[in-house]
Structure formats: structure tokens, C-alpha cells
Design an enzyme around this catalytic site. Structure first.
Site, PDB file in Angstrom:
ATOM      1  N   ILE A 147      35.763  32.964  21.069  1.00 54.47           N
ATOM      2  CA  ILE A 147      35.264  34.215  20.688  1.00 54.47           C
ATOM      3  C   ILE A 147      33.427  34.046  20.232  1.00 54.47           C
ATOM      4  O   ILE A 147      32.678  34.729  21.110  1.00 54.47           O
ATOM      5  CB  ILE A 147      35.797  34.903  19.601  1.00 54.47           C
ATOM      6  CG1 ILE A 147      37.122  35.090  19.937  1.00 54.47           C
ATOM      7  CG2 ILE A 147      35.128  36.482  19.397  1.00 54.47           C
ATOM      8  CD1 ILE A 147      37.613  36.017  21.106  1.00 54.47           C
ATOM      9  N   CYS A 182      23.117  35.753  13.983  1.00 51.52           N
ATOM     10  CA  CYS A 182      23.804  35.262  12.553  1.00 51.52           C
ATOM     11  C   CYS A 182      24.366  33.770  12.828  1.00 51.52           C
ATOM     12  O   CYS A 182      24.335  33.272  13.920  1.00 51.52           O
ATOM     13  CB  CYS A 182      24.664  36.041  12.534  1.00 51.52           C
ATOM     14  SG  CYS A 182      26.491  36.036  13.442  1.00 51.52           S
ATOM     15  N   LYS A 239      38.634  44.625   5.018  1.00 53.26           N
ATOM     16  CA  LYS A 239      36.856  44.782   5.205  1.00 53.26           C
ATOM     17  C   LYS A 239      36.623  45.277   6.310  1.00 53.26           C
ATOM     18  O   LYS A 239      35.755  46.117   6.255  1.00 53.26           O
ATOM     19  CB  LYS A 239      36.376  43.336   4.681  1.00 53.26           C
ATOM     20  CG  LYS A 239      34.821  43.290   5.190  1.00 53.26           C
ATOM     21  CD  LYS A 239      34.079  41.735   4.877  1.00 53.26           C
ATOM     22  CE  LYS A 239      34.351  40.994   6.182  1.00 53.26           C
ATOM     23  NZ  LYS A 239      33.394  41.322   7.391  1.00 53.26           N
ATOM     24  N   ARG A 249      25.833  42.503  10.276  1.00 50.55           N
ATOM     25  CA  ARG A 249      25.700  42.905  11.467  1.00 50.55           C
ATOM     26  C   ARG A 249      26.651  44.538  11.736  1.00 50.55           C
ATOM     27  O   ARG A 249      26.412  45.152  12.661  1.00 50.55           O
ATOM     28  CB  ARG A 249      26.630  41.886  12.629  1.00 50.55           C
ATOM     29  CG  ARG A 249      26.998  42.397  14.307  1.00 50.55           C
ATOM     30  CD  ARG A 249      27.244  41.452  14.935  1.00 50.55           C
ATOM     31  NE  ARG A 249      27.761  42.051  16.248  1.00 50.55           N
ATOM     32  CZ  ARG A 249      27.092  42.128  17.157  1.00 50.55           C
ATOM     33  NH1 ARG A 249      25.836  41.784  17.135  1.00 50.55           N
ATOM     34  NH2 ARG A 249      27.787  42.700  18.374  1.00 50.55           N
TER      35      ARG A 249
END
Ligand code: UD1
Length: 423
Positions: free
Chosen positions: A331, A118, A22, A94
């Protein structure tokens, strides 16, 4: 809204075919904006995020046809195009921000909505915009949109040192630099396999790129790019997810299309947890050595470190492990939303800031649960495979963004899983 119902306790055996990535496809598709000639992607995954990118590119003027049940995308963008990426589409995903670099490179100007927040964190775009500014763009934020213009109508090469190895910023700058005047050097570039895949495709289109897969990428701008046909790299996150399936249930699964270099760090953690991973002619085979995995500590990092996109699935596994594990998320600032749902199924997890301490239990019980993001949803399905009774995962639209036919893939290897349509 659909939900997925899993009944736990069945051993899984057989082969699972891993789709194209993806995250690679979402970067490869905007590359059509860099050329007048057709770009064909084979091994494209069939996901709702790919539909969103299709919708966005079509709104800009690309023509896209999807062949062979969606596995082949033929894209072509010729003549004059629209340079405004609308909020109504961008807010859904995004990765829509990946049209900014290509639009600027092609047209010398672009208006792209900021994606907005998000569930897993703020995710700003400063690394993208600082890089493009170094290449001669002026960028202003107006009404929620980034208004970008290249001085003199064409971006120019620049030396760009990223403060963080951002995946999206590396992709955006790399695409923008292919048509810029002169040489661009990105240092502290992201090294993910999806970056290498994008660079490989851009080279097939005629771009001059060196160093992808390392933290220093050099791009020599050219005047035009042509068409190409490119196979999308295997999805290492889908791969890692299905590699975990037999760890929860026992049995042996071969993930077809998987290669060790895509999941080296993850496979090393599995080995430390008592799970055998071996490379076969067609993929990767996984089997756990004992009855339960062992605790391991995990810290997410940019590639080649442990991927943040496998953190939720790993946490689900560690809920059943012998001993106590510590998971550190470096992250994203808010990526433990699956923890309270796993706790509802009987897990013992203590979250403090960006660290989760998981004490393994030998039994969990199915429950109705809700996922707030893509990887969290699949972690709840995995936990459901090993839990007593029925787990109902609600809000599966998150799942459909990133996993094609999850219930078919898992039921084909023996899982009791079905999708319940709300209609
Ligand atoms: C990509 C992946 C996503 C994965 C992530 C990290 C795609 C479509 N998505 O997302 O699945 O979880 O990499 O491996 O490929 N940041 C900034 N400023 C910026 C850009 C990023 O501060 O301009 C921060 C983000 O807020 C985040 C971190 O850097 O905390 C990582 O972001 P980045 O590597 O850019 O991830 P994405 O490309 O958005």
C-alpha cells in the site's frame, strides 16, 4: 517531548477496552459540513488527530463541543462558512483532505491545501480530484492549494471507476455525492469498515447510499441532509494492536468491543502463527498456544486483506517467531522505518524494496528507540514488552495521534510501562 519507558518480561492478563476508530471519526467529522443540523458522534476516540480535525472544522465555521471527557462530539455547521482549509492545519494531518468533498457539495467551491508528503510515502490526491472532476468540478493547483469549483454551483452525479481502492477518495466522493444532482456510482470503491460506518451515518442524516462494504457504491443525491446521532465503529487497528500484546508476553487478554468481522484476515494470520482468537459476548479473547509464535508470511492489501496499519505491529511479533517470515508492503512505498529500530533491539530483519524478511530470534534487548510514524511507535512498545531490560520509545507524539492512554491500558493488564514527561 514525552517518551514511553517499557520494562519487558511481564505476563499480561485482563481486559482492554477498545476505543472508537480514529480513521472512522476523521471521516465522520467532516460530514457535519453537509448539514445545517447537529451531528453527534458517540464513542469518539480521544486523540490528537481528533483535536486537529476539530481545529480545522472550527476554522471553517463549525461549532464543536466535546462532552463526557471527549467521548461525545456535538458538531453543528450552519449559515455561511469559510471554504478555505489552511495549510497550517492541513499539513499536520493528511485526513484533513476529507473536507474537500463536503465543502464542494455544500458551497459549490472550496480551497483546500494539499497535505504535503508524509513519512510513509508521497500519497497524492489524484484519485480524489479525478473523481470530483467527473462530477463537474474544475480543480486547479495554485500556491499549494487545490482551488475547486462545481459547474453551475452544484456537483452532478457521475460514474467513477477508481484506479485503486483508495479509502480517503471513497469517503470524499461518497460525501460529495450525497448532495449532488443525480446518481453517482463508484466502482473499485474501498470496502473498509470505516467506509460502512460513514455510509451508515450519512444514511441516518438522510442520504441515499447502497453497496457500501462492496466495491460498487451507488449514491442518489438529495437536496438536503439533516442531523443524526451516530456511534463510531470500534477501532480495528487499536484492536489488532492489543490482540498482539499477549502474544509477546504470554497470558490472556480480552479486547472489549472487538468483533471478528473487523479483523478476520488478521485473526487468520494469528491462528496460522499459533495464536488462539475467540469471540466472547463482549469482545475477542487472545492467547498464544505455545511459548513462541510461528513464522507466517504477510502481504498488506486493501480490506478485507491484511491491513497496512497492522504491518509494523505484526513485524514486531515475527521478530520473536520460530522460523523466517516474509512481509510484503503493497500500500505504501516507504513503510518499514520501524525495521532498523527493531534491529537495534536485536531483531534480524532484511529489507529489500517493499519486502522484509524477518528471521525470528528467541531474545531481544531493550534499547532507546525512535519512531517515525504512529504504527511504528506502537510496534516498538510491543517489542519492548517482550524484550529484556528497558526500552525507551522517543517521539511519542506520533503515538498520541492514534492511541488513547496506551500506558494506562497496558499497565492495567500488568505491563511495566510509564510515560516520562520531558517538562
Ligand atoms: C487511509 C487511512 C490510513 C491507512 C490507509 C490505507 C484514514 C484517515 N487513514 O489513508 O490509516 O493506512 O487508508 O489503508 O482513514 N493514493 C494515490 N492517489 C490518491 C489517493 C491515494 O495514489 O488520490 C495512494 C496512496 O499514495 C497510497 C494508497 O493509494 O499509496 C492508499 O491510500 P488511501 O487508501 O487513499 O489511504 P488514505 O485514505 O490516505
Amino acid at each position: 517531548m514525552d517518551s514511553i519507558v517499557v520494562k519487558g518480561g511481564r505476563e499480561l492478563n485482563g481486559k482492554i477496552h477498545i476505543a472508537g476508530a480514529k480513521n472512522a471519526a476523521l471521516a465522520l467529522m467532516p460530514a457535519t459540513l453537509l448539514s445545517e443540523e447537529p451531528l453527534t458522534l458517540t464513542n469518539a476516540p480521544r486523540l490528537s488527530d481528533i483535536k486537529t480535525m476539530t481545529e480545522l472544522l472550527e476554522s471553517l465555521g463549525s461549532e464543536i463541543s466535546s462532552l463526557q471527557d471527549g467521548k461525545v462530539q456535538v458538531m453543528s455547521t450552519h449559515g455561511r462558512i469559510n471554504t478555505t482549509a489552511d495549510y497550517d492545519i492541513v499539513r499536520k494531518m493528511r485526513a484533513s483532505n476529507l473536507v474537500l468533498g463536503p465543502l464542494l457539495a455544500r458551497e459549490g467551491n472550496a480551497i483546500v491545501s494539499l497535505p504535503g508528503g508524509c513519512a510513509i510515502g508521497a500519497r497524492p490526491m489524484d484519485i480524489h480530484t479525478d473523481g470530483l472532476e467527473k462530477m463537474g468540478a474544475s480543480i486547479e493547483l495554485n500556491d499549494g492549494y487545490l482551488h475547486a469549483k462545481a459547474a453551475g454551483g452544484r456537483l452532478k452525479g457521475a460514474v467513477i471507476d477508481f484506479p485503486f481502492a483508495s479509502v480517503g477518495a471513497t469517503e470524499n466522493i461518497m460525501m460529495a455525492a450525497t448532495l449532488a444532482k443525480g446518481t453517482t456510482v463508484i466502482s473499485n470503491a474501498a470496502r473498509e469498515p470505516e467506509i460502512v460506518d460513514l455510509a451508515t451515518c450519512l444514511r441516518a442524516m438522510g442520504a441515499q447510499i447502497d453497496g457500501d462494504g462492496t466495491s460498487r457504491i451507488e449514491i442518489q443525491g438529495v437536496d438536503r441532509l439533516g442531523g443524526a446521532t451516530h456511534p463510531v465503529v470500534t477501532d480495528r487497528i487499536e484492536l489488532g494492536t492489543y490482540m498482539l500484546a499477549p502474544v509477546f508476553t504470554g497470558g490472556e487478554i480480552e479486547c472489549i468491543g472487538g468483533r471478528m468481522h473487523l479483523v478476520e484476515n488478521f485473526a487468520a494470520k494469528l491462528d496460522a502463527a499459533g495464536i488462539d482468537v475467540s469471540e466472547t459476548k463482549d469482545g475477542l479473547k487472545v492467547k498464544r498456544r505455545g511459548d513462541r509464535p510461528r513464522a507466517v508470511n504477510v502481504k498488506t492489501e486493501p480490506f478485507p486483506g491484511f491491513p497496512t496499519d497492522l504491518q509494523a505491529q505484526m513485524m514486531a511479533m515475527l521478530c520473536f517467531a520460530e522460523g523466517t517470515s516474509v512481509l510484503e508492503e503493497t500500500i505504501f512505498e516507504n513503510r518499514f522505518m520501524h525495521a532498523p529500530e527493531l534491529v537495534r533491539m536485536g531483531a534480524k530483519i532484511d529489507v529489500s524494496g517493499n519486502t522484509a524478511t524477518v528471521t525470528g530470534v528467541d531474545k531481544m534487548k531493550g534499547a532507546p528507540v525512535m519512531a517515525t510514524d504512529l504504527r511504528a511507535s506502537v510496534s516498538l512498545i510491543l517489542a519492548g514488552l517482550a524484550s529484556e531490560g528497558e526500552t525507551i520509545v522517543n517521539r511519542v507524539y506520533h503515538l498520541d495521534r492514534g492511541y488513547e492512554h496506551v500506558e494506562e491500558k497496558l499497565s492495567a493488564v500488568g505491563a511495566q510501562i510509564e510515560r516520562i514527561s520531558s517538562k
